[in-house]
Design an enzyme around this catalytic site. Structure first.
Site, PDB file in Angstrom:
ATOM      1  N   HIS A  57      69.302  54.654  19.623  1.00 21.92           N
ATOM      2  CA  HIS A  57      68.595  55.182  18.442  1.00 21.92           C
ATOM      3  C   HIS A  57      68.665  54.208  17.265  1.00 21.92           C
ATOM      4  O   HIS A  57      68.752  54.615  16.102  1.00 21.92           O
ATOM      5  CB  HIS A  57      69.166  56.543  18.033  1.00 21.92           C
ATOM      6  N   ASN A 130      66.471  65.734  20.562  1.00 22.88           N
ATOM      7  CA  ASN A 130      65.392  64.817  20.934  1.00 22.88           C
ATOM      8  C   ASN A 130      64.058  65.542  20.822  1.00 22.88           C
ATOM      9  O   ASN A 130      64.015  66.745  20.562  1.00 22.88           O
ATOM     10  CB  ASN A 130      65.573  64.303  22.362  1.00 22.88           C
ATOM     11  N   TYR A 340      80.044  60.548  19.011  1.00 19.98           N
ATOM     12  CA  TYR A 340      79.293  60.275  17.790  1.00 19.98           C
ATOM     13  C   TYR A 340      80.186  59.877  16.615  1.00 19.98           C
ATOM     14  O   TYR A 340      79.972  58.829  16.006  1.00 19.98           O
ATOM     15  CB  TYR A 340      78.402  61.474  17.438  1.00 19.98           C
TER      16      TYR A 340
END
Length: 487
Positions: A57, A130, A340
């Site tokens: 990303h 997404n 993350y």
């Protein structure tokens, strides 16, 4: 690529790896165990493979806006945001491609990240999803392998169709997402004209301690618009930043994009008997079983003032869930809860959560101190340990989440055993009209054309198992006789 003699895989410490296909979980449905050092090693190493852009990303665009509650779901959650219709909070959204680097074309055939940060009065709620409701893999141990197959060949430094299709053809769970990606919706016309999905299953819990599983949907109110390969290539030849430019310019003109926010809700106990594993990221919940309910409207209405400060440094964490909201045993989601924030700490520093774009719009009281790039008062001389006798912040049992039932022996369960990876992909194919099917077959044939024949044949078998017409038409487009395909 030539085949090599069998070599036993090891960890970085040289320890032989017995199973590199399945995470270690409590029971076949999870959750993932923290003792799975092999998973932790793979994810931690994966997060540190690129400096300084995001590993995935990397190319994206962002904007600020607001979320307004329009539907009452207060019986499912104690989250204050959903306490009454009309409640609002500010939002930051970041859209992105997945595999491409910063300088790549916006119009590549690739899923689009759809990440949202809701600045609620009870802390940030991050929705990391997404533009597709499913994903390529269901076990996080395969995530870095999947991304490696989509990146660049280690010898040539080039994107490589053989790598992609070799992985997909050996991973039948990817078929649903592959069918979506190569359909007419595989290349959004822009970020405003695409849907978003949580993809993962999350949870809600109410004042009675009742838990519900939930999937979030963000349906564009601008309508769906897409590009063909030819249209996308033409745009990329003149403007690599087309999607980023479109979002910025639309907001600057006062054309504020909006999405209708919906939820699918499943009572906790129904997960035990539902026909599919509701925590499987490669599956959708059919709408006839769990109809989407309207819950709100998302609007983007303000552009960032500085791209680096507000978009590049934006950091989303699926573990950021205010009281009344939570996660689920979804194995991929559980790994992302670790992955993350670990990536953010590496990429933009340990104090990333205090940066303006990431900072909650409510008071923050922690015992985190020091670290690189500490740019505020560092809590001055306030006490930095807990428990303490000096009125420092303390935990509050009133916000306790209901206990999650866990059952099963700790093991590496084969996530492919007994799993139907074909029905939903076939259903999606059968839902397409003639033109959509033709586009799908053409897109797949173009992408598979340069791939070695043995991989083509292996992948065709997956298409055929989803739907005989699907497989036969791809085979015909590639000039492969179905007699060569083992079904």
């Amino acid at each position: 690529m030539s085949k090599c003699p069998f070599v036993t895989m090891t960890t970085t410490a040289g320890v032989p790896v017995a199973d590199n296909q399945n995470s270690q979980t409590a029971g076949a449905r999870g959750p993932v165990l923290m003792q799975d050092y092999q998973l932790m090693e793979k994810m931690a190493h994966f997060n540190r493979e690129r400096v300084p852009e995001r590993v995935v990303h990397a190319k994206g665009a962002g904007a600020f806006g607001k979320f307004t509650v329009t539907g009452d779901i207060s019986r499912y959650t104690v989250a204050k945001l959903f306490g009454k219709v009309g409640n609002q909070c500010e939002v930051f959204a970041r859209f992105s491609t997945v595999a491409g680097e910063q300088g790549s074309a916006d119009t590549a055939r690739d899923p689009r990240g759809f990440a949202l940060k809701f600045y609620t009065e009870e802390g940030n709620w991050d929705m990391v999803g997404n533009n597709t409701p499913v994903f390529f893999v269901r076990d996080p141990l395969k995530f870095s392998d999947f991304i490696h197959s989509q990146k660049r060949h280690p010898a040539t430094g080039l994107r490589d169709n053989t790598m992609q299709w070799d992985f997909w053809s050996l991973s039948p769970e990817s078929l649903h997402q592959v069918t979506t990606l190569f359909s007419d919706r595989g290349i959004p016309a822009d970020y405003r004209h695409m849907n978003g999905y949580s993809s993962h299953t999350y949870s809600l819990w109410n004042a009675n301690g009742e838990r519900y599983w939930v999937k979030w949907h963000f349906k564009t109110l601008q309508g769906i618009k897409t590009l063909t390969d030819a249209e996308a290539a033409k745009i990329a030849s003149t403007d690599l930043d087309f999607h980023r430019r479109d979002l910025h310019d639309a907001i600057a003109r006062g054309e504020f994009p909006q999405w209708k926010v919906q939820v699918q809700i499943m009572p906790e106990r129904e997960a035990d008997t539902y026909a599919i594993n509701p925590f499987d990221l490669t599956k959708v919940w059919p709408h006839k079983d769990y109809p989407p309910m309207d819950v709100g409207v998302l609007e983007l209405n303000r552009n960032p003032q500085n791209y680096f400060a507000e978009v590049e440094q934006a950091a989303f964490e699926p573990g950021n869930t205010p009281p009344g909201m939570g996660v689920s045993p979804d194995k991929m989601l559980q790994a992302r809860i670790l992955s993350y924030p670990d990536a953010h700490r590496y990429r933009i520093g340990i104090n990333y959560a205090a940066l303006s774009v990431n900072k909650p719009h409510c008071p923050v009281h922690t015992y985190h101190r020091d670290g690189q790039t500490r740019f505020d008062g560092n809590y001055d001389g306030a006490v930095n340990y807990q428990p303490n006798s000096f009125d420092g912040p303390a935990d509050n049992a009133a916000y306790k989440e209901p206990p999650l039932r866990v059952d099963g022996d700790a093991d590496r369960y084969d996530h492919r055993a007994g799993n139907d990876d074909y029905t939903q992909a076939g259903n999606l194919y059968r839902l397409m009209n003639a033109d959509q099917q033709a586009q799908l077959i053409g897109n797949l044939a173009g992408a598979l054309a340069p791939v070695p024949r043995f991989i083509q044949i292996r992948q065709i078998a997956h298409f055929y198992r989803a739907d005989p017409d699907y497989g036969s038409r791809v085979a015909a487009a590639l000039g492969v006789a179905m007699a060569e395909v083992s079904i």
